[in-house]
Design a protein around this motif. Structure first.
Motif, PDB file in Angstrom:
ATOM      1  N   ARG A 103      -7.777  12.438  18.593  1.00  0.00           N
ATOM      2  CA  ARG A 103      -6.928  12.568  19.775  1.00  0.00           C
ATOM      3  C   ARG A 103      -7.660  13.370  20.841  1.00  0.00           C
ATOM      4  NH1 ARG A 103      -1.538  11.126  19.068  1.00  0.00           N
ATOM      5  NH2 ARG A 103      -1.000  10.585  16.932  1.00  0.00           N
ATOM      6  N   SER A 104      -7.391  13.032  22.091  1.00  0.00           N
ATOM      7  CA  SER A 104      -8.051  13.709  23.204  1.00  0.00           C
ATOM      8  C   SER A 104      -7.438  15.085  23.417  1.00  0.00           C
ATOM      9  CB  SER A 104      -7.920  12.883  24.478  1.00  0.00           C
ATOM     10  OG  SER A 104      -6.567  12.871  24.921  1.00  0.00           O
ATOM     11  N   ASP A 105      -8.160  15.927  24.151  1.00  0.00           N
ATOM     12  CA  ASP A 105      -7.640  17.252  24.478  1.00  0.00           C
ATOM     13  C   ASP A 105      -6.349  17.156  25.274  1.00  0.00           C
ATOM     14  OD1 ASP A 105      -9.751  18.358  23.177  1.00  0.00           O
ATOM     15  OD2 ASP A 105     -10.820  19.045  24.964  1.00  0.00           O
ATOM     16  N   THR A 106      -6.225  16.119  26.103  1.00  0.00           N
ATOM     17  CA  THR A 106      -5.007  15.914  26.872  1.00  0.00           C
ATOM     18  C   THR A 106      -3.814  15.685  25.942  1.00  0.00           C
ATOM     19  OG1 THR A 106      -6.206  14.977  28.748  1.00  0.00           O
ATOM     20  CG2 THR A 106      -3.875  14.406  28.555  1.00  0.00           C
ATOM     21  N   GLU A 107      -4.007  14.854  24.919  1.00  0.00           N
ATOM     22  CA  GLU A 107      -2.931  14.601  23.959  1.00  0.00           C
ATOM     23  C   GLU A 107      -2.578  15.859  23.173  1.00  0.00           C
ATOM     24  OE1 GLU A 107      -3.266  10.123  22.387  1.00  0.00           O
ATOM     25  OE2 GLU A 107      -5.145  11.220  22.227  1.00  0.00           O
ATOM     26  N   ILE A 108      -3.594  16.628  22.800  1.00  0.00           N
ATOM     27  CA  ILE A 108      -3.355  17.854  22.039  1.00  0.00           C
ATOM     28  C   ILE A 108      -2.553  18.849  22.874  1.00  0.00           C
ATOM     29  CG2 ILE A 108      -4.430  19.827  20.888  1.00  0.00           C
ATOM     30  CD1 ILE A 108      -4.690  17.112  19.425  1.00  0.00           C
ATOM     31  N   LEU A 109      -2.951  19.049  24.126  1.00  0.00           N
ATOM     32  CA  LEU A 109      -2.226  19.979  24.986  1.00  0.00           C
ATOM     33  C   LEU A 109      -0.791  19.501  25.208  1.00  0.00           C
ATOM     34  CD1 LEU A 109      -2.066  22.455  26.769  1.00  0.00           C
ATOM     35  CD2 LEU A 109      -3.026  21.120  28.651  1.00  0.00           C
ATOM     36  N   THR A 110      -0.609  18.205  25.392  1.00  0.00           N
ATOM     37  CA  THR A 110       0.730  17.658  25.591  1.00  0.00           C
ATOM     38  C   THR A 110       1.619  17.954  24.388  1.00  0.00           C
ATOM     39  OG1 THR A 110      -0.094  15.886  27.018  1.00  0.00           O
ATOM     40  CG2 THR A 110       2.039  15.541  25.970  1.00  0.00           C
ATOM     41  N   GLN A 111       1.075  17.769  23.183  1.00  0.00           N
ATOM     42  CA  GLN A 111       1.852  18.014  21.964  1.00  0.00           C
ATOM     43  C   GLN A 111       2.245  19.485  21.847  1.00  0.00           C
ATOM     44  OE1 GLN A 111      -0.134  16.578  18.434  1.00  0.00           O
ATOM     45  NE2 GLN A 111      -0.910  14.794  19.528  1.00  0.00           N
ATOM     46  N   ILE A 112       1.256  20.359  21.972  1.00  0.00           N
ATOM     47  CA  ILE A 112       1.506  21.790  21.809  1.00  0.00           C
ATOM     48  C   ILE A 112       2.473  22.288  22.880  1.00  0.00           C
ATOM     49  CG2 ILE A 112       0.451  24.083  21.870  1.00  0.00           C
ATOM     50  CD1 ILE A 112      -2.053  22.858  20.630  1.00  0.00           C
ATOM     51  N   ALA A 113       2.254  21.851  24.129  1.00  0.00           N
ATOM     52  CA  ALA A 113       3.115  22.288  25.223  1.00  0.00           C
ATOM     53  C   ALA A 113       4.543  21.780  25.037  1.00  0.00           C
ATOM     54  CB  ALA A 113       2.553  21.798  26.555  1.00  0.00           C
ATOM     55  N   SER A 114       4.707  20.539  24.607  1.00  0.00           N
ATOM     56  CA  SER A 114       6.044  19.981  24.375  1.00  0.00           C
ATOM     57  C   SER A 114       6.777  20.780  23.309  1.00  0.00           C
ATOM     58  CB  SER A 114       5.942  18.511  23.960  1.00  0.00           C
ATOM     59  OG  SER A 114       5.348  17.724  24.960  1.00  0.00           O
ATOM     60  N   PHE A 115       6.089  21.069  22.229  1.00  0.00           N
ATOM     61  CA  PHE A 115       6.678  21.832  21.126  1.00  0.00           C
ATOM     62  C   PHE A 115       7.115  23.216  21.587  1.00  0.00           C
ATOM     63  CE2 PHE A 115       6.515  24.767  17.617  1.00  0.00           C
ATOM     64  CZ  PHE A 115       7.079  24.089  16.558  1.00  0.00           C
ATOM     65  N   LEU A 116       6.209  23.929  22.251  1.00  0.00           N
ATOM     66  CA  LEU A 116       6.495  25.302  22.666  1.00  0.00           C
ATOM     67  C   LEU A 116       7.589  25.350  23.726  1.00  0.00           C
ATOM     68  CD1 LEU A 116       2.851  26.717  22.813  1.00  0.00           C
ATOM     69  CD2 LEU A 116       4.602  27.238  21.093  1.00  0.00           C
ATOM     70  N   ALA A 117       7.572  24.412  24.677  1.00  0.00           N
ATOM     71  CA  ALA A 117       8.595  24.399  25.717  1.00  0.00           C
ATOM     72  C   ALA A 117       9.968  24.104  25.135  1.00  0.00           C
ATOM     73  CB  ALA A 117       8.235  23.368  26.787  1.00  0.00           C
ATOM     74  N   ALA A 118      10.029  23.152  24.197  1.00  0.00           N
ATOM     75  CA  ALA A 118      11.312  22.818  23.577  1.00  0.00           C
ATOM     76  C   ALA A 118      11.874  24.019  22.823  1.00  0.00           C
ATOM     77  CB  ALA A 118      11.136  21.634  22.626  1.00  0.00           C
ATOM     78  N   ALA A 119      11.018  24.733  22.112  1.00  0.00           N
ATOM     79  CA  ALA A 119      11.473  25.921  21.378  1.00  0.00           C
ATOM     80  C   ALA A 119      11.999  26.982  22.346  1.00  0.00           C
ATOM     81  CB  ALA A 119      10.325  26.483  20.545  1.00  0.00           C
ATOM     82  N   TYR A 120      11.254  27.226  23.408  1.00  0.00           N
ATOM     83  CA  TYR A 120      11.621  28.284  24.351  1.00  0.00           C
ATOM     84  C   TYR A 120      12.911  27.945  25.091  1.00  0.00           C
ATOM     85  CZ  TYR A 120      10.929  31.837  27.992  1.00  0.00           C
ATOM     86  OH  TYR A 120      11.087  32.902  28.832  1.00  0.00           O
ATOM     87  N   GLU A 121      13.097  26.684  25.422  1.00  0.00           N
ATOM     88  CA  GLU A 121      14.329  26.259  26.092  1.00  0.00           C
ATOM     89  C   GLU A 121      15.557  26.492  25.225  1.00  0.00           C
ATOM     90  OE1 GLU A 121      12.694  22.741  29.083  1.00  0.00           O
ATOM     91  OE2 GLU A 121      13.542  22.217  27.123  1.00  0.00           O
ATOM     92  N   HIS A 122      15.356  26.523  23.911  1.00  0.00           N
ATOM     93  CA  HIS A 122      16.453  26.792  22.980  1.00  0.00           C
ATOM     94  C   HIS A 122      16.484  28.258  22.560  1.00  0.00           C
ATOM     95  CE1 HIS A 122      16.341  22.384  22.736  1.00  0.00           C
ATOM     96  NE2 HIS A 122      17.578  22.463  22.289  1.00  0.00           N
ATOM     97  N   GLY A 123      15.782  29.098  23.312  1.00  0.00           N
ATOM     98  CA  GLY A 123      15.846  30.536  23.055  1.00  0.00           C
ATOM     99  C   GLY A 123      14.970  31.028  21.926  1.00  0.00           C
TER     100      GLY A 123
END
Length: 404
Positions: A103-123
């Motif tokens: 997977r490209s670095d773009t895909e990796i960043l997208t995955q990690i960022a999606s995960f972390l943002a979703a967690a943070y949005e739920h407190g």
């Protein structure tokens, strides 16, 4: 700043005070609420092959796939089964490195960022972040440097007190060699010194006891939001505008620049070869093939740069939908299991209530079945309820988004 490791005396103190259970256990409905509210989440990051997944499996008793070759095994964010440490439920989060082979670095960043943002949005925030580094590496090369640079941009400066740099694979080097490398990593501004100076710690990992000591250090931390979480959620930035996104785009721009320079040089060489086509047809064909490969690589890099923001937006929305689906499925599963349990209990209790003419042995048999049913239910519940941890839900949703 010098690195530290738990001494034998420290380890003995840790063993005497630590309540450790790698086997998930939950005993009541209240435990589910505790697991969701009091879940301690720790992310593990670092280059491919640095031992992240093995470290997580050792602590959690999970069976996340471990790589034994140059191919990456951790191709998406994974969440290990929750386990208890010092009476706290721990969820370890395995992340792919920014040197993934599939997977490209773009895909990796997208995955990690999606995960972390979703967690943070739920407190939900991380109690700590671990960065794994192989002490067996002769030098910290370009790939390791790039991974660590992206790691710093993801975390930011304010969370560095919750960061532990873990040197791994001490068994592959002599003690003096390992300690010399460790000292260099901790004292050189090109490596880990800047983050150590701002509150991060560097610890050694060489077995289960040291792994437990590392977690023991982190679980008491006050959970903090990472820089990328604040940027995406609090500040409403586009992922390309985050520090990590800008760093990645700088790297992609550098790759495009290098490729263009290589292409220009290759075209000049092809012009020179054109004059001697008949004498060196094989060389001309090789240059044309190299040119096609270079053009394809340039197109891939340019495409990665262009689609970072759109991919994040799309996949974040998909992740939220999948999380809702997972939560609903979990709710239905819980309700169905408990309804079935209540029905079976009620049937046995009715039989017992209407067995006034039954023999004592028959009544004892019903009582035994009631006890066995409750025991079986409790045992089954202890296996599936820990998976209801919030970070585990995000991990399962992420798997479905990326079709893994």
């Amino acid at each position: 700043m010098t690195a530290t490791t738990a001494s034998s005396e420290d380890n003995e103190d840790i063993r005497s005070t630590m309540s450790y259970s790698p086997t998930p256990r939950v005993g009541s409905m209240h435990d589910i609420d505790v697991l969701q509210e009091d879940e301690v989440a720790i992310a593990v990051m670092g280059p491919t092959g640095s031992g992240k997944t093995t470290f997580i499996n050792t602590l959690s008793g999970s069976n996340l796939r471990v790589g034994s070759s140059l191919q990456s095994c951790t191709t998406t964010v994974q969440v290990a089964s929750p386990f208890q440490l010092d009476g706290r439920w721990i969820s370890l989060i395995d992340t792919p490195g920014f040197d993934d082979t599939s997977r490209s670095d773009t895909e990796i960043l997208t995955q990690i960022a999606s995960f972390l943002a979703a967690a943070y949005e739920h407190g939900k925030k991380l109690a700590g972040v671990i960065y794994m580094h192989r002490i067996s590496d002769v030098r910290m090369g370009g790939i390791s440097t790039r991974n660590f640079k992206m790691f710093r941009q993801l975390c930011g400066e304010s969370t560095l007190r919750n960061v532990v740099i873990v040197t791994n694979m001490w068994g592959e080097v002599g003690r003096e060699v390992g300690e010399a490398r460790e000292a260099e990593l901790g004292s050189d501004d090109r490596f880990f010194k800047p983050v150590l100076d701002k509150g991060a710690h560097m610890l050694r990992h060489n077995g289960l006891t040291s792994a437990q000591a590392i977690l023991h250090y982190l679980i008491g931390n006050h959970p903090r939001a990472l820089r990328i979480q604040r940027e995406l959620v609090d500040q409403g930035k586009n992922i390309s505008e985050t520090a990590a996104g800008e760093e990645l785009n700088r790297e992609l721009a550098e790759q495009i620049k290098r490729h263009r320079q290589e292409m220009a040089a290759l075209q000049e060489e092809m012009k020179a070869t054109e004059a001697i086509r008949e004498k060196d047809e094989e060389t001309r064909k090789e240059l044309e093939l190299e040119s096609r490969k270079l053009q394809a690589e340039m197109a891939r890099v340019q495409n990665d740069s262009n689609k970072l923001a759109s991919d994040y937006t799309q996949q974040k929305a998909e992740l939220e939908k999948r999380m809702a689906d997972v939560a609903e499925a979990a709710r239905k599963e819980t309700e169905a299991a408990e309804e079935n349990h209540r029905r079976q209990i009620q049937e046995l209790e009715d039989r017992l209530h209407h067995s006034s003419v039954a023999s004592n042995s028959e009544k004892e048999d019903i009582q035994r079945k009631l006890s066995d049913l409750q025991r079986q239910y409790d045992e089954a519940r202890s296996q599936w309820r820990p998976r209801r941890g919030f970070f585990g839900k995000i991990g399962r949703a992420l798997d479905s988004v990326f079709h893994l």
